[in-house]
Scaffold this motif. Structure first.
Motif, PDB file in Angstrom:
ATOM      1  N   TRP A   6       2.186  -4.072 -10.096  1.00 46.66           N
ATOM      2  CA  TRP A   6       3.073  -4.464  -9.000  1.00 46.66           C
ATOM      3  C   TRP A   6       2.642  -3.788  -7.696  1.00 46.66           C
ATOM      4  CZ3 TRP A   6       8.255  -6.823  -9.935  1.00 46.66           C
ATOM      5  CH2 TRP A   6       8.939  -7.087  -8.762  1.00 46.66           C
ATOM      6  N   PHE A   7       2.253  -2.508  -7.784  1.00 46.23           N
ATOM      7  CA  PHE A   7       1.899  -1.772  -6.576  1.00 46.23           C
ATOM      8  C   PHE A   7       0.419  -1.850  -6.231  1.00 46.23           C
ATOM      9  CE2 PHE A   7       5.917   0.205  -7.792  1.00 46.23           C
ATOM     10  CZ  PHE A   7       6.571   0.233  -6.577  1.00 46.23           C
ATOM     11  N   LYS A  13       4.969 -13.567  -5.258  1.00 43.10           N
ATOM     12  CA  LYS A  13       6.407 -13.432  -5.490  1.00 43.10           C
ATOM     13  C   LYS A  13       6.830 -11.969  -5.468  1.00 43.10           C
ATOM     14  CE  LYS A  13      10.044 -14.947  -8.658  1.00 43.10           C
ATOM     15  NZ  LYS A  13      10.347 -15.684  -9.919  1.00 43.10           N
ATOM     16  N   GLN A  14       6.047 -11.109  -6.122  1.00 41.43           N
ATOM     17  CA  GLN A  14       6.355  -9.678  -6.123  1.00 41.43           C
ATOM     18  C   GLN A  14       6.295  -9.098  -4.711  1.00 41.43           C
ATOM     19  OE1 GLN A  14       3.354  -8.344  -8.870  1.00 41.43           O
ATOM     20  NE2 GLN A  14       4.740  -8.414 -10.634  1.00 41.43           N
ATOM     21  N   PRO A 206       4.176   3.335   4.428  1.00 42.82           N
ATOM     22  CA  PRO A 206       4.330   2.092   3.657  1.00 42.82           C
ATOM     23  C   PRO A 206       3.813   0.862   4.384  1.00 42.82           C
ATOM     24  CG  PRO A 206       6.320   3.407   3.489  1.00 42.82           C
ATOM     25  CD  PRO A 206       5.462   4.053   4.541  1.00 42.82           C
ATOM     26  N   SER A 207       3.817   0.886   5.727  1.00 44.04           N
ATOM     27  CA  SER A 207       3.357  -0.284   6.466  1.00 44.04           C
ATOM     28  C   SER A 207       1.896  -0.603   6.159  1.00 44.04           C
ATOM     29  CB  SER A 207       3.541  -0.074   7.970  1.00 44.04           C
ATOM     30  OG  SER A 207       2.707   0.978   8.438  1.00 44.04           O
ATOM     31  N   HIS A 213      -1.883  -5.691   1.588  1.00 46.94           N
ATOM     32  CA  HIS A 213      -1.665  -6.756   0.614  1.00 46.94           C
ATOM     33  C   HIS A 213      -1.301  -8.076   1.279  1.00 46.94           C
ATOM     34  CE1 HIS A 213      -2.240  -4.320  -2.931  1.00 46.94           C
ATOM     35  NE2 HIS A 213      -1.489  -3.374  -2.403  1.00 46.94           N
ATOM     36  N   ASP A 214      -0.701  -8.011   2.466  1.00 50.39           N
ATOM     37  CA  ASP A 214      -0.471  -9.237   3.214  1.00 50.39           C
ATOM     38  C   ASP A 214      -1.805  -9.907   3.540  1.00 50.39           C
ATOM     39  OD1 ASP A 214       1.436 -10.845   5.245  1.00 50.39           O
ATOM     40  OD2 ASP A 214      -0.437 -10.336   6.275  1.00 50.39           O
ATOM     41  N   LYS A 215      -2.764  -9.114   3.960  1.00 45.79           N
ATOM     42  CA  LYS A 215      -4.091  -9.635   4.297  1.00 45.79           C
ATOM     43  C   LYS A 215      -4.787 -10.191   3.053  1.00 45.79           C
ATOM     44  CE  LYS A 215      -8.158  -8.236   6.970  1.00 45.79           C
ATOM     45  NZ  LYS A 215      -8.794  -7.122   7.717  1.00 45.79           N
TER      46      LYS A 215
END
Length: 301
Positions: A6-7, A13-14, A206-207, A213-215
């Motif tokens: 997950w991390f 979705k996660q 955290p940003s 992961h957005d990228k």
């Protein structure tokens, strides 16, 4: 799929649900233990960012750029820290003998003057403006009960806020004691540094995870072709025509709120109310995103 996965490599979705939970929970925690102003407008930024990541739940996404909101959060925190935390950078006067001294008659009321678009209040003694706090333009309110009497004042010159008072005495009576002011300034500096450290811990570090992961997810998600973009645009126009009166009222309402909030943000920024300006601009951004959702055809919702 375990917690590690997950991390380390979250699915779309996660990632979306993690963004949403983080956007709601962490700013609330930050209001109590970190800088409350930053935490308040982080709520708007992070919710907006989470709503943007909703696009990853669809089979294809637009070919436009990445979600840059989380990427700029560390810079927002740093800028706010530099402009709103003067006491963290100030060298407190630990040696009383190094303070400067001024004597003069205490006036009847504070001296007020314009600083940019704001008013600054101070204690004026023989052309020397004095403040009794590092983080606020405090006018030393305890002194005015002795107006007309001569005061001896020890102060530290040249700080970010101006000349900061450590001691005021009138006829041997200490209105402000050096030991009390020193203990107060030390406590305020510790508190300020701790709050900003927790602010970076809650939002700055955290940003990077969200931006990274957005990228990754955007690169891994299929992009719409030019033909698909054109087809979607036509579908949006058709959906807008079929929305009817209710849809038009909703769009007009959110558009009005978005415009008013954006104007309010610009006005508050112009008068140096940075926190309020970001809150208003965040509200404008959320309303604009709702407008985008309302303008999409049902197959895209």
């Amino acid at each position: 799929m375990g917690i590690k996965q997950w991390f380390v490599k979250p699915t779309p979705k996660q990632f979306f649900y993690t963004s949403l939970v983080y956007a709601i929970v962490f700013p609330v925690i930050g209001v109590f233990i970190a800088d409350s102003m930053v935490s308040a407008y982080m709520l708007f930024f992070l919710i907006l960012s989470a709503l943007v990541t909703r696009t990853y739940l669809k089979p294809v996404i637009s070919s436009n750029g990445y979600n840059v909101i989380t990427g700029i959060i560390p810079f927002i925190i740093i800028i706010t820290f530099l402009f709103n935390s003067s006491i963290s950078f100030t060298k407190i006067a630990e040696d009383k003998t190094k303070l400067e001294q001024v004597s003069g008659v205490i006036p009847d009321e504070p001296f007020n003057r314009r600083v940019g678009k704001n008013t600054s209040s101070s204690l004026l003694i023989r052309d020397t403006t004095l403040h009794c706090k590092y983080y606020d333009r405090d006018s030393c309110s305890q002194a005015y009960g002795y107006s007309g009497q001569t005061a001896n004042i020890l102060y530290q010159p040249g700080t970010w806020i101006g000349n900061v008072v450590y001691e005021i005495s009138v006829d041997g009576k200490k209105l402000y004691r050096y030991e009390d002011q020193l203990a107060y300034f030390r406590a305020e500096q510790r508190t300020d540094r701790r709050q900003w450290f927790l602010t970076f811990l809650l939002f700055g570090f955290p940003s990077y995870w969200f931006y990274k992961h957005d990228k990754r997810l955007r690169k891994a998600t299929p992009k719409r072709s030019i033909e698909e973009e054109q087809t979607l645009k036509k579908s949006q126009e058709l959906a807008a025509n079929e929305a009817g009166c209710a849809g038009a009222i909703g769009i007009i309402l959110f558009l009005t709120v978005a415009i008013c909030a954006a104007l309010a943000g610009i006005i508050h920024f112009a008068i140096h109310k940075f926190g309020l300006s970001v809150l208003y601009l965040g509200l404008a951004g959320i309303c604009w995103y709702v407008l985008v959702i309302l303008s999409k055809p049902s197959s895209e919702l």
